[in-house]
Design a protein around this motif. Structure first.
Motif, PDB file in Angstrom:
ATOM      1  N   PRO A  40     -27.012 -26.107  31.156  1.00  0.00           N
ATOM      2  CA  PRO A  40     -26.532 -27.490  31.075  1.00  0.00           C
ATOM      3  C   PRO A  40     -26.434 -28.031  29.649  1.00  0.00           C
ATOM      4  CG  PRO A  40     -28.181 -27.274  32.804  1.00  0.00           C
ATOM      5  CD  PRO A  40     -28.151 -25.974  32.051  1.00  0.00           C
ATOM      6  N   ASP A  41     -27.301 -27.595  28.748  1.00  0.00           N
ATOM      7  CA  ASP A  41     -27.243 -28.115  27.380  1.00  0.00           C
ATOM      8  C   ASP A  41     -26.041 -27.584  26.599  1.00  0.00           C
ATOM      9  OD1 ASP A  41     -28.434 -25.520  27.238  1.00  0.00           O
ATOM     10  OD2 ASP A  41     -29.372 -26.027  25.334  1.00  0.00           O
ATOM     11  N   ALA A  42     -25.314 -26.640  27.173  1.00  0.00           N
ATOM     12  CA  ALA A  42     -24.123 -26.100  26.518  1.00  0.00           C
ATOM     13  C   ALA A  42     -22.839 -26.491  27.242  1.00  0.00           C
ATOM     14  CB  ALA A  42     -24.230 -24.581  26.434  1.00  0.00           C
ATOM     15  N   SER A  43     -22.934 -27.358  28.238  1.00  0.00           N
ATOM     16  CA  SER A  43     -21.770 -27.671  29.068  1.00  0.00           C
ATOM     17  C   SER A  43     -20.649 -28.393  28.346  1.00  0.00           C
ATOM     18  CB  SER A  43     -22.198 -28.462  30.310  1.00  0.00           C
ATOM     19  OG  SER A  43     -22.718 -29.709  29.910  1.00  0.00           O
ATOM     20  N   SER A  44     -20.946 -29.071  27.243  1.00  0.00           N
ATOM     21  CA  SER A  44     -19.878 -29.749  26.508  1.00  0.00           C
ATOM     22  C   SER A  44     -19.720 -29.196  25.091  1.00  0.00           C
ATOM     23  CB  SER A  44     -20.145 -31.259  26.462  1.00  0.00           C
ATOM     24  OG  SER A  44     -21.365 -31.512  25.783  1.00  0.00           O
ATOM     25  N   HIS A  45     -20.278 -28.041  24.845  1.00  0.00           N
ATOM     26  CA  HIS A  45     -20.188 -27.402  23.529  1.00  0.00           C
ATOM     27  C   HIS A  45     -18.819 -26.753  23.376  1.00  0.00           C
ATOM     28  CE1 HIS A  45     -21.241 -24.543  20.290  1.00  0.00           C
ATOM     29  NE2 HIS A  45     -22.134 -25.471  19.968  1.00  0.00           N
ATOM     30  N   TRP A  46     -18.333 -26.614  22.142  1.00  0.00           N
ATOM     31  CA  TRP A  46     -17.020 -25.996  21.927  1.00  0.00           C
ATOM     32  C   TRP A  46     -16.967 -24.551  22.414  1.00  0.00           C
ATOM     33  CZ3 TRP A  46     -16.620 -21.629  19.011  1.00  0.00           C
ATOM     34  CH2 TRP A  46     -17.616 -21.372  18.076  1.00  0.00           C
ATOM     35  N   ALA A  47     -18.100 -23.876  22.500  1.00  0.00           N
ATOM     36  CA  ALA A  47     -18.135 -22.479  22.926  1.00  0.00           C
ATOM     37  C   ALA A  47     -18.656 -22.332  24.358  1.00  0.00           C
ATOM     38  CB  ALA A  47     -18.987 -21.672  21.961  1.00  0.00           C
ATOM     39  N   THR A  48     -18.493 -23.360  25.175  1.00  0.00           N
ATOM     40  CA  THR A  48     -19.021 -23.329  26.540  1.00  0.00           C
ATOM     41  C   THR A  48     -18.594 -22.086  27.305  1.00  0.00           C
ATOM     42  OG1 THR A  48     -19.151 -25.722  26.669  1.00  0.00           O
ATOM     43  CG2 THR A  48     -19.038 -24.543  28.762  1.00  0.00           C
ATOM     44  N   ALA A  49     -17.318 -21.721  27.247  1.00  0.00           N
ATOM     45  CA  ALA A  49     -16.831 -20.570  28.016  1.00  0.00           C
ATOM     46  C   ALA A  49     -17.559 -19.287  27.627  1.00  0.00           C
ATOM     47  CB  ALA A  49     -15.322 -20.407  27.830  1.00  0.00           C
ATOM     48  N   CYS A  50     -17.751 -19.080  26.347  1.00  0.00           N
ATOM     49  CA  CYS A  50     -18.456 -17.879  25.879  1.00  0.00           C
ATOM     50  C   CYS A  50     -19.921 -17.918  26.291  1.00  0.00           C
ATOM     51  CB  CYS A  50     -18.327 -17.755  24.376  1.00  0.00           C
ATOM     52  SG  CYS A  50     -19.216 -16.342  23.716  1.00  0.00           S
ATOM     53  N   ILE A  51     -20.554 -19.053  26.094  1.00  0.00           N
ATOM     54  CA  ILE A  51     -21.980 -19.193  26.420  1.00  0.00           C
ATOM     55  C   ILE A  51     -22.210 -18.970  27.905  1.00  0.00           C
ATOM     56  CG2 ILE A  51     -23.904 -20.829  26.507  1.00  0.00           C
ATOM     57  CD1 ILE A  51     -22.634 -22.078  23.903  1.00  0.00           C
ATOM     58  N   GLN A  52     -21.411 -19.604  28.737  1.00  0.00           N
ATOM     59  CA  GLN A  52     -21.561 -19.421  30.177  1.00  0.00           C
ATOM     60  C   GLN A  52     -21.219 -17.981  30.570  1.00  0.00           C
ATOM     61  OE1 GLN A  52     -23.126 -21.654  31.866  1.00  0.00           O
ATOM     62  NE2 GLN A  52     -22.977 -23.283  30.364  1.00  0.00           N
ATOM     63  N   GLY A  53     -20.276 -17.355  29.849  1.00  0.00           N
ATOM     64  CA  GLY A  53     -19.908 -15.966  30.126  1.00  0.00           C
ATOM     65  C   GLY A  53     -21.047 -14.997  29.875  1.00  0.00           C
ATOM     66  N   VAL A  54     -21.774 -15.169  28.767  1.00  0.00           N
ATOM     67  CA  VAL A  54     -22.893 -14.257  28.497  1.00  0.00           C
ATOM     68  C   VAL A  54     -24.017 -14.478  29.498  1.00  0.00           C
ATOM     69  CG1 VAL A  54     -22.370 -13.902  26.052  1.00  0.00           C
ATOM     70  CG2 VAL A  54     -23.988 -15.688  26.710  1.00  0.00           C
ATOM     71  N   GLY A  55     -24.128 -15.696  30.028  1.00  0.00           N
ATOM     72  CA  GLY A  55     -25.105 -15.954  31.081  1.00  0.00           C
ATOM     73  C   GLY A  55     -24.676 -15.337  32.395  1.00  0.00           C
ATOM     74  N   LYS A  56     -23.404 -15.526  32.723  1.00  0.00           N
ATOM     75  CA  LYS A  56     -22.866 -14.982  33.974  1.00  0.00           C
ATOM     76  C   LYS A  56     -22.984 -13.460  34.017  1.00  0.00           C
ATOM     77  CE  LYS A  56     -18.566 -14.793  36.612  1.00  0.00           C
ATOM     78  NZ  LYS A  56     -17.154 -15.166  36.615  1.00  0.00           N
ATOM     79  N   ASP A  57     -22.728 -12.825  32.889  1.00  0.00           N
ATOM     80  CA  ASP A  57     -22.799 -11.363  32.825  1.00  0.00           C
ATOM     81  C   ASP A  57     -24.195 -10.853  32.495  1.00  0.00           C
ATOM     82  OD1 ASP A  57     -20.173 -11.152  33.550  1.00  0.00           O
ATOM     83  OD2 ASP A  57     -19.436 -10.903  31.512  1.00  0.00           O
ATOM     84  N   GLU A  58     -25.177 -11.765  32.484  1.00  0.00           N
ATOM     85  CA  GLU A  58     -26.592 -11.449  32.289  1.00  0.00           C
ATOM     86  C   GLU A  58     -26.883 -10.734  30.974  1.00  0.00           C
ATOM     87  OE1 GLU A  58     -27.843  -9.444  35.871  1.00  0.00           O
ATOM     88  OE2 GLU A  58     -27.601 -11.264  37.059  1.00  0.00           O
ATOM     89  N   LEU A  59     -26.074 -11.030  29.951  1.00  0.00           N
ATOM     90  CA  LEU A  59     -26.361 -10.494  28.625  1.00  0.00           C
ATOM     91  C   LEU A  59     -27.375 -11.367  27.902  1.00  0.00           C
ATOM     92  CD1 LEU A  59     -22.796  -9.424  27.480  1.00  0.00           C
ATOM     93  CD2 LEU A  59     -24.654  -7.977  28.294  1.00  0.00           C
ATOM     94  N   MET A  60     -27.417 -12.633  28.254  1.00  0.00           N
ATOM     95  CA  MET A  60     -28.398 -13.564  27.710  1.00  0.00           C
ATOM     96  C   MET A  60     -28.868 -14.464  28.834  1.00  0.00           C
ATOM     97  SD  MET A  60     -26.900 -14.614  24.036  1.00  0.00           S
ATOM     98  CE  MET A  60     -26.783 -13.401  22.750  1.00  0.00           C
ATOM     99  N   SER A  61     -30.172 -14.751  28.832  1.00  0.00           N
ATOM    100  CA  SER A  61     -30.719 -15.566  29.915  1.00  0.00           C
ATOM    101  C   SER A  61     -31.170 -16.939  29.451  1.00  0.00           C
ATOM    102  CB  SER A  61     -31.881 -14.832  30.586  1.00  0.00           C
ATOM    103  OG  SER A  61     -32.875 -14.526  29.628  1.00  0.00           O
ATOM    104  N   GLY A  62     -31.047 -17.219  28.183  1.00  0.00           N
ATOM    105  CA  GLY A  62     -31.490 -18.516  27.684  1.00  0.00           C
ATOM    106  C   GLY A  62     -33.000 -18.559  27.537  1.00  0.00           C
ATOM    107  N   TYR A  63     -33.497 -19.768  27.368  1.00  0.00           N
ATOM    108  CA  TYR A  63     -34.927 -19.979  27.159  1.00  0.00           C
ATOM    109  C   TYR A  63     -35.627 -20.298  28.477  1.00  0.00           C
ATOM    110  CZ  TYR A  63     -33.788 -19.843  22.246  1.00  0.00           C
ATOM    111  OH  TYR A  63     -33.362 -19.426  21.024  1.00  0.00           O
TER     112      TYR A  63
END
Length: 150
Positions: A40-63
């Motif tokens: 949610p903290d990245a939902s309005s960031h300029w790189a939202t698509a990339c950030i959500q993509g790395v989460g969706k593909d489980e390459l990064m899980s966040g904090y």
């Protein structure tokens, strides 16, 4: 020889590279605006698509609190954890040292060792890795270039 990896991992990792190097609007990802928001903290960031993509593909899980912290700095250990997930079949070419500043219970120890074994990175003199040090763009690009050389 380039390791076998999914096209998705390659595309998403290219997006992570874009996060480090690109300007807004250049990032591409498989993420669709209809997918659920993972960070949610990245939902309005300029790189939202990339950030959500790395989460969706489980390459990064966040904090642990569910955040991604898109404007924060990435540490060397965090970057290595992502690299190892993006290139899981890269061949092992050397044994990993026991870096003196990476304790046995450090959350990223396995990723650091795996990345070192695959030749993606090197440590510092005196057997140091500096896992909590922010990764520089130059260091990140060298590591990414090393993944392509394997």
């Amino acid at each position: 020889m380039v390791p076998s990896r999914s096209l998705t991992a390659s595309l998403v990792w290219s997006g992570v590279t874009s996060l480090l190097l690109a300007t807004p609007g250049l990032t591409q990802s498989r993420y669709s605006e209809t997918d659920p928001i993972l960070f949610p903290d990245a939902s309005s960031h300029w790189a939202t698509a990339c950030i959500q993509g790395v989460g969706k593909d489980e390459l990064m899980s966040g904090y642990l609190d569910g955040s991604f912290r898109p404007d924060g700095t990435m540490t060397r250990a965090e970057f290595e954890a992502g690299i190892v997930k993006a290139f899981p079949t890269a061949p092992v070419g050397r044994p990993a040292p026991d870096f003196s500043d990476v304790t046995p219970d450090f959350w990223g120890k396995a990723a650091i060792q795996s990345a070192y074994e695959r030749g993606f990175l090197a440590g510092y003199p005196d057997n140091l890795f500096r896992p909590s040090q922010p990764i520089s763009r130059v260091q990140a690009m060298v590591i990414i270039a090393n993944t392509q050389a394997r």
